[in-house]
Design a protein around this motif. Structure first.
Motif, mmCIF file in Angstrom:
data_model
loop_
_atom_site.group_PDB
_atom_site.id
_atom_site.type_symbol
_atom_site.label_atom_id
_atom_site.label_comp_id
_atom_site.label_asym_id
_atom_site.label_seq_id
_atom_site.Cartn_x
_atom_site.Cartn_y
_atom_site.Cartn_z
ATOM 1 N N ARG A 1 14.168 -16.949 -17.916
ATOM 2 C CA ARG A 1 14.868 -17.686 -16.873
ATOM 3 C C ARG A 1 16.354 -17.513 -17.158
ATOM 4 O O ARG A 1 16.910 -18.181 -18.033
ATOM 5 N N LEU A 2 16.987 -16.593 -16.452
ATOM 6 C CA LEU A 2 18.369 -16.216 -16.741
ATOM 7 C C LEU A 2 19.289 -16.647 -15.611
ATOM 8 O O LEU A 2 18.920 -16.587 -14.438
ATOM 9 N N GLY A 3 20.498 -17.057 -15.976
ATOM 10 C CA GLY A 3 21.496 -17.439 -14.990
ATOM 11 C C GLY A 3 22.739 -16.585 -15.107
ATOM 12 O O GLY A 3 23.174 -16.252 -16.217
ATOM 13 N N LEU A 4 23.315 -16.222 -13.964
ATOM 14 C CA LEU A 4 24.599 -15.517 -13.912
ATOM 15 C C LEU A 4 25.516 -16.302 -12.989
ATOM 16 O O LEU A 4 25.139 -16.592 -11.842
ATOM 17 N N SER A 5 26.683 -16.661 -13.458
ATOM 18 C CA SER A 5 27.624 -17.390 -12.610
ATOM 19 C C SER A 5 28.983 -16.707 -12.653
ATOM 20 O O SER A 5 29.347 -16.065 -13.640
ATOM 21 N N ILE B 1 21.603 -19.212 -5.724
ATOM 22 C CA ILE B 1 21.006 -20.539 -5.551
ATOM 23 C C ILE B 1 22.038 -21.553 -5.055
ATOM 24 O O ILE B 1 21.678 -22.687 -4.740
ATOM 25 N N SER B 2 23.304 -21.169 -4.967
ATOM 26 C CA SER B 2 24.348 -22.113 -4.539
ATOM 27 C C SER B 2 24.095 -22.637 -3.134
ATOM 28 O O SER B 2 24.399 -23.791 -2.816
ATOM 29 N N HIS B 3 23.511 -21.788 -2.263
ATOM 30 C CA HIS B 3 23.267 -22.210 -0.888
ATOM 31 C C HIS B 3 22.230 -23.329 -0.817
ATOM 32 O O HIS B 3 22.298 -24.172 0.080
ATOM 33 N N GLU B 4 21.274 -23.343 -1.756
ATOM 34 C CA GLU B 4 20.261 -24.398 -1.766
ATOM 35 C C GLU B 4 20.917 -25.755 -1.985
ATOM 36 O O GLU B 4 20.414 -26.778 -1.521
ATOM 37 N N THR C 1 21.691 -16.245 -9.553
ATOM 38 C CA THR C 1 23.147 -16.150 -9.535
ATOM 39 C C THR C 1 23.703 -17.419 -8.903
ATOM 40 O O THR C 1 23.073 -18.027 -8.030
ATOM 41 N N VAL C 2 24.875 -17.835 -9.373
ATOM 42 C CA VAL C 2 25.518 -19.068 -8.908
ATOM 43 C C VAL C 2 26.999 -18.807 -8.706
ATOM 44 O O VAL C 2 27.653 -18.194 -9.564
ATOM 45 N N ARG C 3 27.507 -19.240 -7.593
ATOM 46 C CA ARG C 3 28.951 -19.144 -7.372
ATOM 47 C C ARG C 3 29.684 -20.174 -8.231
ATOM 48 O O ARG C 3 29.156 -21.222 -8.551
ATOM 49 N N ARG C 4 30.916 -19.836 -8.570
ATOM 50 C CA ARG C 4 31.770 -20.783 -9.297
ATOM 51 C C ARG C 4 33.017 -21.051 -8.472
ATOM 52 O O ARG C 4 33.504 -20.192 -7.744
ATOM 53 N N LYS C 5 33.538 -22.267 -8.597
ATOM 54 C CA LYS C 5 34.787 -22.619 -7.919
ATOM 55 C C LYS C 5 35.697 -23.326 -8.914
ATOM 56 O O LYS C 5 35.236 -23.876 -9.928
ATOM 57 N N HIS D 1 40.720 -27.915 -14.227
ATOM 58 C CA HIS D 1 39.770 -28.008 -15.336
ATOM 59 C C HIS D 1 38.931 -26.739 -15.499
ATOM 60 O O HIS D 1 37.827 -26.787 -16.012
ATOM 61 N N GLY D 2 39.441 -25.620 -15.076
ATOM 62 C CA GLY D 2 38.649 -24.390 -15.157
ATOM 63 C C GLY D 2 37.752 -24.255 -13.938
ATOM 64 O O GLY D 2 38.094 -24.724 -12.853
ATOM 65 N N THR D 3 36.593 -23.646 -14.111
ATOM 66 C CA THR D 3 35.693 -23.440 -12.984
ATOM 67 C C THR D 3 34.383 -24.200 -13.179
ATOM 68 O O THR D 3 34.010 -24.540 -14.297
ATOM 69 N N LYS D 4 33.687 -24.428 -12.067
ATOM 70 C CA LYS D 4 32.466 -25.209 -12.074
ATOM 71 C C LYS D 4 31.421 -24.516 -11.210
ATOM 72 O O LYS D 4 31.733 -23.998 -10.140
ATOM 73 N N GLU D 5 30.153 -24.511 -11.671
ATOM 74 C CA GLU D 5 29.080 -23.892 -10.904
ATOM 75 C C GLU D 5 28.779 -24.711 -9.652
ATOM 76 O O GLU D 5 28.775 -25.940 -9.692
ATOM 77 N N ILE D 6 28.516 -23.987 -8.541
ATOM 78 C CA ILE D 6 28.174 -24.665 -7.294
ATOM 79 C C ILE D 6 26.656 -24.814 -7.227
ATOM 80 O O ILE D 6 25.937 -24.018 -6.606
ATOM 81 N N THR D 7 26.163 -25.781 -7.913
ATOM 82 C CA THR D 7 24.773 -26.213 -7.871
ATOM 83 C C THR D 7 24.723 -27.570 -8.553
ATOM 84 O O THR D 7 25.757 -28.029 -9.072
#
Length: 299
Positions: free
Chosen positions: A14-18, A96-99, A144-148, A166-172
């Motif tokens: 179970r791998l994540g890329l952001s 998965i950010s759209h979910e 994959t997850v977008r970051r903002k 504060h840097g970036t944060k995953e959109i999920t």
């Protein structure tokens, strides 16, 4: 309730890329997937990014499944199940950010209910069902997850408000990365990555690196260490007694959910064999008794 000795089992990754847009999430995910399976035809991308998954078709003959709005959890689950039924080895969910924040995603669904805190009681189980589908899938899964950029308004020493970065944060939903085997953050448009979560111990606290197929191969080697379900299946169908099946079932408690149907199937086979033996003995025994009786009278 019982204590059992810890054993290393083979697992599905179970791998994540952001990363921000343009940092190479889709491309890196494809290279990772090929390293895992070494067969492009066994890779599928669930594409929520307006057809971006097809941009890298020159790499190989992988499969794509376009997922349009509404991006509710149930449609993601349906897409995963479609890939599973097609004998896919690696599923890439991009993204998965759209979910969570897309059209028809969890945040919008929450707002439609009124946006109150108690309304999460109706949305959270739907989101959790999506997460559970990822965690319990029969395939390897890469998300994959977008970051903002994450900002907050803080007061300085003079009491004036100012924007703090504060840097970036995953959109999920917060905490998703803790469910993963490993989570890689792409930090720039040169595709450099670092591990923010790593249960394998292969990448944590190591220099930044570029993800490629060798990364996937290394993860797969780690994944294949330990006891496999296939090995347990072989043991089940070598069992010749019901007692042996009971002992085997107790031997691998973490596999019991998956082995139970196989155990029952083998039990039925053994019951059939035992039933045939009993039936055969019941047919032969009277004949033997008659012959034995005649022999006795002749004597």
């Amino acid at each position: 309730m019982q204590l059992t000795r810890a054993e290393r089992h083979q697992v599905k990754l179970r791998l994540g890329l952001s990363g921000a847009s343009g940092f190479g999430k889709t491309y890196s995910a494809l290279l990772l997937a090929f390293g895992i399976t070494n067969d492009w035809s066994k890779i599928a991308i669930i594409d929520t990014e307006n057809g971006s998954a097809s941009l890298y078709s020159h790499l190989g003959d992988y499969n794509t499944l376009t997922l349009d709005e509404p991006f509710n959890p149930e449609r993601y689950i349906e897409a995963i199940e479609t890939c599973e039924k097609s004998a896919i080895d690696v599923i890439i969910i991009d993204s998965i950010s759209h979910e969570w924040s897309g059209k028809g995603g969890c945040l919008e669904l929450h707002e439609q209910l009124g946006g109150k805190f108690q309304d999460w009681a109706r949305i959270s189980p739907r989101h959790q069902a999506f997460i559970d589908k990822i965690l319990h899938s029969s395939t390897h899964i890469i998300t994959t997850v977008r970051r903002k950029v994450d900002y907050s308004m803080d007061a300085d020493m003079n009491g004036k408000s100012k924007v703090i970065k504060h840097g970036t944060k995953e959109i999920t939903r917060e905490g998703f990365e803790y469910e993963l085997t490993a989570n890689f953050e792409l930090i720039n448009d040169k595709h450099l990555a670092k591990a923010s979560k790593d249960r394998t111990g292969l990448f944590m606290d190591k220099p930044e690196f570029i993800i490629n197929s060798a990364t996937g191969k290394k993860l797969m080697e780690w994944c294949n260490k330990g006891i496999s379900l296939d090995k347990i299946k072989e043991e089940i169908f070598k069992c010749e007694t019901i007692e042996a099946l009971k002992q085997l079932y107790a031997k691998y408690p973490s596999f019991q959910k998956k082995t139970h149907p196989l155990i029952m199937e083998r039990k039925e086979q053994l019951d059939d064999v035992n039933g045939q033996l009993i039936s055969s003995e019941q047919v032969v025994e009277p004949k033997e008794l008659i012959e034995n009786g005649n022999n006795s009278s002749e004597q």
